[in-house]
Design an enzyme around this catalytic site. Structure first.
Site, PDB file in Angstrom:
ATOM      1  CB  SER A 192      -0.907   0.005   1.228  1.00 49.20           C
ATOM      2  OG  SER A 192      -0.118   0.198   2.376  1.00 49.20           O
ATOM      3  CE  LYS A 193       0.110   7.232  -2.858  1.00 51.23           C
ATOM      4  NZ  LYS A 193       1.063   7.037  -3.931  1.00 51.23           N
TER       5      LYS A 193
END
Ligand code: GLU
Length: 482
Positions: free
Chosen positions: A246-247
């Protein structure tokens, strides 16, 4: 002759394309091209709630940027509602599916009651039990209706996956699911099966998260009397801590990597290795497009999740940066200079980027590393002093150096000549190399770590080099005299 493989890349345009999408596209492209078949592009835009306006264009941009060319026109599923309705209705006619009039509230209540009773939540099949009269009445009353596919009540549903082998699902745990929504749009399950069949797709490659949909799809194929394509569910891509990527692990969208200065060839090479490696004993990590086409085998894709390794990505990118011609590297670097607020003016960018080509791993590093060419950073005079020297000697070394450099005419001002000439002078005058070359380098760059002094002098040119050497000498005198 071996079978021509027809694959498709069928992303949902719900956001920026990520690494997993790129890998689906790459593997699908590879197997299609290997067999002389076709690679199709289909935009699965039937989930109108999750749709992001710009996403389909970004998907196309990603494919173009990475050179994954597709055959035939792009298919947008939202243009084909009539086709899916036709097949959904056909399934109703043949008793394989039924109209469902349950409202979202009905479904919510059903779920609530099931949970309260400790039952597994799922559609209880109530609309399948409506009589024909009841159905007709509801239709006449204009109630919104979806179409649900009937799953078997018991037994096993067996599928074969190229990567995972035989996979078995218990029908009992499969609820009847919607294939056409009340808004007239199909769900993924129906639309993807119909299109794969109608466009002759015989290999379906998709991420592992879709494996649980396989029994549904198998049953739709059977209900429509169509033969199954071959399926390959590609392993998940996880972060090094085995959590979902994820980010917070940095870039995840393909364009984030592009903005960081990752080259498309490098990203493709990296993505190739997210789940596939050449056979044991073959340590190759860098693959040209032709080598990928030659060596990639779908049945060698691993079943365990692939781990995203940023170190490796940057290492691969460095390899590709070093393969670039200087003119290409200069071209690719331009936007990064602009973004860093550096005006290149009429400088020789090829020469400037050549300073760092051997060292950098991302294009974003270039402006930062060579900004000294455009503006000498502030530095402490102590930095000019080599570890085995002192300020007094350094000052003398710089003034000797100034004289030597000044005697070199403009037309001989190049790295090789400077290096030969200055090194000879250093020896002739009994200096140590470090006594002169360290302060020279710092005077020209203002940095502890930088490219070598002669490369820098070459790039800066005679006038600017002399100016910086003089300035360094003055810096030392003003402090030394204090
Ligand atoms: N639209 C699905 C997705 O974006 C594609 C799944 C498939 O390839 O069948 O995940």
């Amino acid at each position: 002759m071996s079978e021509k493989i027809i694959t498709r890349f069928a992303p949902s345009p719900t956001g920026n394309p990520h690494l997993g999408s790129l890998r689906n596209a790459l593997y699908s492209w590879l197997v299609a091209r290997q067999s002389g078949g076709k690679f199709l592009l289909r935009i699965e835009d039937t989930d109108r709630k999750r749709l992001k306006e710009e996403s389909a264009d970004q998907i196309i941009e990603m494919l173009k940027w990475t050179g994954l060319d597709w055959d035939e026109d792009v298919v947008y599923q939202s243009d084909r509602k009539g086709v899916y309705r036709e097949y959904a209705e056909k399934l109703v006619e043949t008793g394989k599916a039924y109209y469902c009039f349950c409202s979202p509230e009905d479904l919510q209540n059903m779920r609530k009651e099931q949970l309260e009773k400790g039952l597994k939540p799922g559609y209880d099949g109530r609309c399948a039990r409506l009589t024909l009269d009841e159905v007709n009445k509801k239709i006449k009353d204009g109630l919104p209706k979806a179409i649900r596919f009937k799953m078997p009540d018991g037994g096993e549903i067996e599928g074969v996956d190229i990567i995972k082998g035989r996979v078995v699902f218990q029908a009992e745990s499969q609820e009847d699911f919607i294939i056409l929504k009340a808004d007239g749009y199909p769900t993924y399950h129906l639309a993807s099966v119909v299109d794969d069949h109608l466009f002759g797709v015989n290999y379906v490659l998709r991420s592992e998260e879709w494996l649980s949909s396989l029994p549904k799809h198998i049953k739709i194929y059977e209900a429509l009397g169509w033969s199954l394509p071959r399926f390959a569910h590609l392993p998940l891509i996880l972060a090094p801590d085995k959590s979902k990527l994820s980010k917070r692990h940095g870039a995840v969208s393909v364009f984030d990597f592009r903005d960081e200065g990752i080259l498309p060839e490098a990203l493709i090479n990296f993505v190739l290795l997210l789940g596939w490696h050449p056979k044991k004993g073959d340590e190759q990590e860098i693959f040209s497009r032709d080598e990928m086409l030659e060596k990639f085998r779908l049945d060698d894709v691993q079943t365990s999740p692939a781990i995203f390794d940023r170190e490796k990505l940057e290492w691969i990118n460095g390899v590709y940066i070093r393969k670039l011609s200087l003119s290409k590297l200069a071209d690719l670097s331009k936007p990064f200079f602009e973004r860093a607020g550096i005006d290149i003016g009429d400088r020789d960018l090829e020469k400037i980027v050549s300073l760092e080509q051997q060292r950098i791993r991302k294009l974003t590093e270039i402006p930062e590393k060579v900004s000294f060419v455009f503006q000498l950073p502030e530095y402490e005079s102590d930095l000019l002093v080599w570890k085995k020297s002192d300020k007094k000697n350094t000052k003398k070394a710089l003034s000797d150096l100034y004289v030597w450099l000044e005697s070199i005419p403009e037309e001989k001002w190049n790295k090789e000549y400077l290096e030969d000439n200055i090194k000879t002078k250093i020896e002739e005058n009994g200096w140590g190399m470090g006594d002169v070359l360290w302060p020279m380098r710092v005077a020209l760059t203002g940095m502890r770590h930088s490219p070598g002094p002669f490369e820098c002098a070459d790039v800066l040119g005679r006038e600017e080099t002399l100016r910086r050497i003089k300035q360094a000498g003055e810096k030392l005198s003003s402090e030394y005299d204090k």
